[in-house]
Design a protein around this motif. Structure first.
Motif, PDB file in Angstrom:
ATOM      1  N   ARG A   1      -8.449   5.805  -3.301  1.00  0.00           N
ATOM      2  CA  ARG A   1      -9.259   5.287  -1.988  1.00  0.00           C
ATOM      3  C   ARG A   1      -9.290   3.748  -2.478  1.00  0.00           C
ATOM      4  O   ARG A   1      -9.790   3.381  -3.432  1.00  0.00           O
ATOM      5  CB  ARG A   1     -10.095   5.789  -1.886  1.00  0.00           C
ATOM      6  N   THR A   2      -9.038   2.974  -1.647  1.00  0.00           N
ATOM      7  CA  THR A   2      -9.509   1.600  -1.505  1.00  0.00           C
ATOM      8  C   THR A   2     -10.800   1.146  -1.137  1.00  0.00           C
ATOM      9  O   THR A   2     -11.333   2.031  -0.607  1.00  0.00           O
ATOM     10  CB  THR A   2      -8.447   0.797  -0.541  1.00  0.00           C
TER      11      THR A   2
ATOM     12  N   SER B   1       0.844  -1.072  -0.004  1.00  0.00           N
ATOM     13  CA  SER B   1      -0.004   0.015  -0.113  1.00  0.00           C
ATOM     14  C   SER B   1       0.856   1.330  -0.043  1.00  0.00           C
ATOM     15  O   SER B   1       0.473   2.475  -0.502  1.00  0.00           O
ATOM     16  CB  SER B   1      -0.694  -0.152   1.085  1.00  0.00           C
ATOM     17  N   ASP B   2       2.130   1.169   0.423  1.00  0.00           N
ATOM     18  CA  ASP B   2       3.017   2.235   0.148  1.00  0.00           C
ATOM     19  C   ASP B   2       3.129   2.877  -1.024  1.00  0.00           C
ATOM     20  O   ASP B   2       3.424   4.007  -1.247  1.00  0.00           O
ATOM     21  CB  ASP B   2       4.465   2.049   0.834  1.00  0.00           C
TER      22      ASP B   2
ATOM     23  N   SER C   1      -5.850  -6.238   9.494  1.00  0.00           N
ATOM     24  CA  SER C   1      -5.164  -6.474   8.214  1.00  0.00           C
ATOM     25  C   SER C   1      -4.078  -7.608   8.815  1.00  0.00           C
ATOM     26  O   SER C   1      -3.466  -7.170   9.645  1.00  0.00           O
ATOM     27  CB  SER C   1      -4.698  -5.122   7.568  1.00  0.00           C
TER      28      SER C   1
ATOM     29  N   ASP D   1      -4.256  -3.481   1.739  1.00  0.00           N
ATOM     30  CA  ASP D   1      -4.858  -3.144   2.739  1.00  0.00           C
ATOM     31  C   ASP D   1      -5.220  -1.885   3.370  1.00  0.00           C
ATOM     32  O   ASP D   1      -5.811  -1.635   4.427  1.00  0.00           O
ATOM     33  CB  ASP D   1      -4.295  -4.211   3.899  1.00  0.00           C
ATOM     34  N   ARG D   2      -4.768  -0.798   2.709  1.00  0.00           N
ATOM     35  CA  ARG D   2      -4.943   0.591   3.317  1.00  0.00           C
ATOM     36  C   ARG D   2      -6.275   0.684   3.638  1.00  0.00           C
ATOM     37  O   ARG D   2      -7.237   0.416   2.999  1.00  0.00           O
ATOM     38  CB  ARG D   2      -4.279   1.718   2.197  1.00  0.00           C
TER      39      ARG D   2
ATOM     40  N   GLN E   1      -0.901  -5.763   8.361  1.00  0.00           N
ATOM     41  CA  GLN E   1      -0.567  -4.931   9.446  1.00  0.00           C
ATOM     42  C   GLN E   1      -0.060  -5.643  10.581  1.00  0.00           C
ATOM     43  O   GLN E   1       1.026  -5.097  11.206  1.00  0.00           O
ATOM     44  CB  GLN E   1      -1.887  -4.170  10.053  1.00  0.00           C
TER      45      GLN E   1
ATOM     46  N   GLU F   1     -11.115   2.002   2.507  1.00  0.00           N
ATOM     47  CA  GLU F   1     -11.190   3.406   2.922  1.00  0.00           C
ATOM     48  C   GLU F   1     -12.540   4.037   2.565  1.00  0.00           C
ATOM     49  O   GLU F   1     -13.305   4.819   3.284  1.00  0.00           O
ATOM     50  CB  GLU F   1     -10.065   4.283   2.055  1.00  0.00           C
TER      51      GLU F   1
END
Length: 410
Positions: free
Chosen positions: A307-308, A299-300, A341, A335-336, A344, A311
């Motif tokens: 936008r995911t 996601s970086d 997650s 996964d943002r 995460q 989000e």
């Protein structure tokens, strides 16, 4: 007519000679003319064509190397089996060629100058290559399975039709309760994909589960389900519908580009993930998102204005209830914005090797209740896949234990 830089023209000429036809299916690029209009181009030993959205072709030289953009080519499945690897591009099909290429070449810092597409019969095992056209523009490589099942799905079983992978994200978000008017990026631009309303029925928003079968072959999957060899998939289809034409992937038709397109509803020229490996000119660095040491960072590389699904749901759907996550991204790199997650957890672990450093925390594949033939564990990739799949199922059961127990919508 837009012209290539002389250096690029020499590269195209060298790659489109008849003696390379067995390897090079197409060379593709995009160029802007004096009026500022942007076009996609494709060339091989047969000729060169200018491509515009909507299937408009202008032959530049020779004959059109892309004779068909039919997204329903090689159907029914028997037709694909009869000619699984066409020897010439004029016998193949390349759906949405201009739209996909123009997106791929739209990112100013990450898009390449040219892309070379493998022929379907190219096989290069001596350097670890795949059989055929992984990543190609052609329909067989680009056709992903699409099954829509559940309370909001129209019934129909196997349905003649197709969609695009960029349609999946908007459809998931809308089913979860995101207003259709809100399906846009952070700058307010509409998504490239759309809600697949023709395959849905009216009803209130509710829990939505998306299962991404990475690399699943659409024809094989649907045929195995129809033959009774995949009974769980067959039950899904019976509770909704499967599109025989599947969902057309973005170009290149590979993992990280299309996972990102699915979960953002936009193509690579907007989300910025150009492939499993690409070069970022602005940062002068080679980016490798598709590696177990870097998946948790995927996601970086997303552009901030994109936008995911997570989000969108987070912005427009009611907050979490009773501590349960509103959204969860299980074993998925993009996964943002997810409330829970797997990636995460990997980021929080501080493991320098990312997912590659967590082998001792994965379940023993030999004890998997879903392992039909232990002999397959001799393949390291298969063994790792069993571990990851079992851990993913465990996470889902833990996350939604309350829902599984009593049917609560929370």
């Amino acid at each position: 007519m837009p012209h290539l830089h002389p250096d690029h023209e020499r590269v195209v000429a060298a790659l489109t000679t008849p003696d390379l036809a067995a390897i090079v299916d197409l060379v593709v690029w995009a160029a802007t003319d004096e009026a500022g209009d942007r076009y996609a181009f494709a060339a091989n030993h047969l000729g060169r064509v200018r491509l515009e959205p909507g299937g408009r072709h202008t032959v530049v030289s020779g004959i059109d190397p892309i004779a068909s953009e039919d997204p329903m080519a090689f159907l029914p499945y028997a037709a694909e089996l009869a000619d699984p690897s066409p020897s010439q591009s004029i016998d193949n099909a390349y759906p949405y060629a201009a739209e996909r290429l123009l997106s791929f070449f739209a990112e100013p810092d990450r898009s390449p100058d040219l892309a070379i597409v493998h022929s379907p019969r190219h096989f290069f095992p001596e350097v670890g290559g795949h059989i055929g056209e992984h990543g190609s523009l052609d329909i067989i490589q680009s056709r992903a399975p699409l099954i829509i099942a559940g309370a909001r799905a129209r019934r129909g079983g196997y349905v003649d039709g197709h969609a695009r992978l960029i349609d999946v994200g908007p459809t998931l978000a809308w089913l979860a309760g995101v207003p259709e008017a809100a399906l846009c990026d952070g700058a307010g631009a509409p998504l490239d994909g759309r809600v697949l309303r023709e395959h849905l029925v009216d009803g209130p928003p509710g829990p939505v589960v998306g299962i991404l079968w990475d690399g699943a072959h659409c024809g094989d999957l649907l045929d195995l389900a129809a033959c009774g060899e995949l009974p769980a998939v067959a039950r899904l289809i019976a509770g909704g519908r499967a599109l025989r034409g599947g969902a057309v992937a973005q170009f290149p038709s590979i993992t990280l580009t299309n996972h990102t397109s699915i979960l953002t509803g936009v193509g690579p020229g907007r989300h910025g993930v150009m492939g499993n490996v690409y070069f970022d000119r602005a940062k002068s660095e080679r980016v490798v998102p598709n590696d177990n040491s870097t998946w948790h960072r995927s996601s970086d590389w997303l552009h901030p204005e994109v936008r995911t699904v997570f989000e969108l749901v987070g912005e427009h759907v009611l907050p979490r209830v009773g501590g349960a996550p509103r959204t969860a991204s299980v074993d998925e790199a993009i996964d943002r914005g997810a409330d829970y997650s797997t990636m995460q957890l990997i980021r929080d672990s501080g493991q320098a090797g990312g997912a590659g450093g967590l082998g001792d925390r994965l379940p023993d594949p030999r004890s998997s209740p879903f392992l039909a033939d232990p002999a397959h564990l001799a393949d390291d990739y298969f063994s790792w896949g069993v571990q990851v799949d079992d851990l993913g199922l465990t996470q889902m059961r833990q996350l939604y234990a309350r829902y599984l127990r009593d049917g609560s919508s929370t």
